[in-house]
Design an enzyme around this catalytic site. Structure first.
Site, short mmCIF file in Angstrom:
data_model
loop_
_atom_site.label_atom_id
_atom_site.label_comp_id
_atom_site.label_asym_id
_atom_site.label_seq_id
_atom_site.Cartn_x
_atom_site.Cartn_y
_atom_site.Cartn_z
CB THR A 27 6.24 -18.13 -63.02
OG1 THR A 27 7.10 -17.02 -63.25
CG2 THR A 27 7.07 -19.40 -62.99
CG ASN A 47 11.11 -10.08 -70.25
OD1 ASN A 47 10.95 -10.93 -71.13
ND2 ASN A 47 12.14 -10.11 -69.43
CD GLN A 95 6.64 -7.20 -69.08
OE1 GLN A 95 6.09 -6.10 -69.09
NE2 GLN A 95 7.36 -7.61 -68.05
CB SER A 129 1.62 -11.70 -64.46
OG SER A 129 1.98 -11.49 -63.12
CB CYS A 145 12.57 -13.02 -62.76
SG CYS A 145 11.16 -12.03 -63.28
#
Length: 366
Positions: free
Chosen positions: A72, A139, A167, A187, A306
């Site tokens: 993020t 995602n 992803q 991430s 999320c």
């Protein structure tokens, strides 16, 4: 079932053994990578080793890799300083991209969830944006976007392209150089690394307006003391990650279609991540399905994990024209330790759920 079966790998992944070992080694030492003494230099070597590991995994070449606190944050850093009215954002982006660009013109997708390239070309010509944001893989549905084609359109118009690839890495090969994007977000916890670590890859020559300023870490692009152990785990996970095969995903979808022909597999006609199925059961709310399957011993989700535990109608599926079906789809995402027996057991549990709650009765497949 007595042992829960984890089928929510797109939400987060178990820590990979290589990441675990790298983190323990880093945690056993003391040192701030910004310090010039021996302990600081040792910590710095761990950070730079991870940076090299991530660069090799991405074929990032001379690009700068900036470590962040999350995917993020990486997305926010790439978007920072761009007003929404100067941007185009795909209709299926993750909320951490969509929300900062609230008010931006959206790029439509087709019924399979693929960005409409002709529409994008027209929007670029009409709006003359400064930035375009299109994710690598969705995602929720796993649909993979034609990023290299998007990049060509942007490059021809002199428009910056940001790509949320959170992803992608760890599921498919991600080649930064071949994609042709200007910035790319990642991430760690999506590919076997720890939670709380991300990275922004910045093409050489692209200027970034830092989101966090202060100590000058990360070449002045992201201030704050490095999370050495987390970064070490990220690098090790990236080095160990390998693309997944689609055989178990296909096995699952084949079984569901055979037992319940009216099942909806969103995005099935498009290129997808090999581990992701978005499965719609008409008339049964996604939240109901998730809870029932959890009680049966299976961890799945209803799209992105999320939203503070909330389950709501999918904006992504709505953009794909799913209509009322945007609220009745679950996401099943697999990982390298998922087994055929787990897939078969889940398929049986889903069919039992559909038989009990589904409005559309199964029919013989044609």
């Amino acid at each position: 079932m007595t042992v829960p079966v984890y089928l929510d790998w797109n939400a987060t992944t178990p820590l990979a053994p290589a990441a675990h070992d790298a983190m323990l080694a880093a945690l056993a030492e003391v040192g701030n990578p910004s310090s010039v003494h021996g302990a600081g230099r040792a910590a710095r070597r761990r950070v730079e080793t991870a940076r090299a590991q991530l660069g090799d995994a991405l074929n990032a070449g001379p690009a700068r890799i900036v470590f962040t606190g999350s995917g993020t944050e990486a997305n926010a850093a790439a978007l920072h300083g761009f007003p929404p009215e100067a941007c185009l954002v795909s209709a299926i982006e993750h909320d951490c991209v969509f929300a900062p660009l609230n008010g931006a013109e959206t790029i439509p997708v087709d019924r399979d969830g693929v960005v409409d390239l002709a529409a994008l070309e027209n929007l670029i010509a009409a709006k003359r944006p400064r930035l375009v944001a299109v994710m690598l893989a969705n995602n929720e549905t796993g649909v993979v976007q034609p990023i290299a084609d998007v990049a060509r359109l942007c490059r021809a118009a002199g428009v910056r392209l940001h790509c949320d690839a959170v992803q992608g890495l760890g599921k498919i090969a991600v080649d930064f150089a071949a994609l042709g994007v200007d910035t790319l977000a990642l991430s760690a916890h999506k590919l076997g690394g720890p939670q709380g670590v991300g990275a922004l890859v910045v093409r050489d020559g692209v200027a970034i307006n830092p989101l966090l300023r202060g100590g000058g870490q990360e070449l002045g692009l992201r201030a704050g003391t490095h999370n050495v152990a987390g970064i070490a785990g990220f690098g090790a996970a990236a080095a160990a990650a390998e693309p997944l095969a689609a055989d178990l995903r296909d096995r699952l979808e084949t079984k569901l279609r055979a037992a319940w022909p009216s099942v909806q597999i969103h995005g099935a006609a498009a290129p997808r991540l090999p581990n992701t199925s978005s499965i719609g059961l008409a008339g049964v709310a996604a939240e109901t399905q998730v809870m029932a399957l959890d009680l049966a011993g299976f961890a799945v989700s209803a799209g992105a994990a999320c939203s503070s535990g909330k389950v709501k109608t999918s904006r992504v599926l709505a953009a794909m024209g799913a209509g009322t079906g945007a609220g009745d789809a679950i996401r099943v995402s697999l990982g390298p330790t998922t087994t055929p027996d787990q897939i078969d057991a889940f398929a049986a549990a889903w069919v039992a759920l559909a038989t009990r709650l589904g409005r559309a009765q199964p029919q013989q497949a044609a």
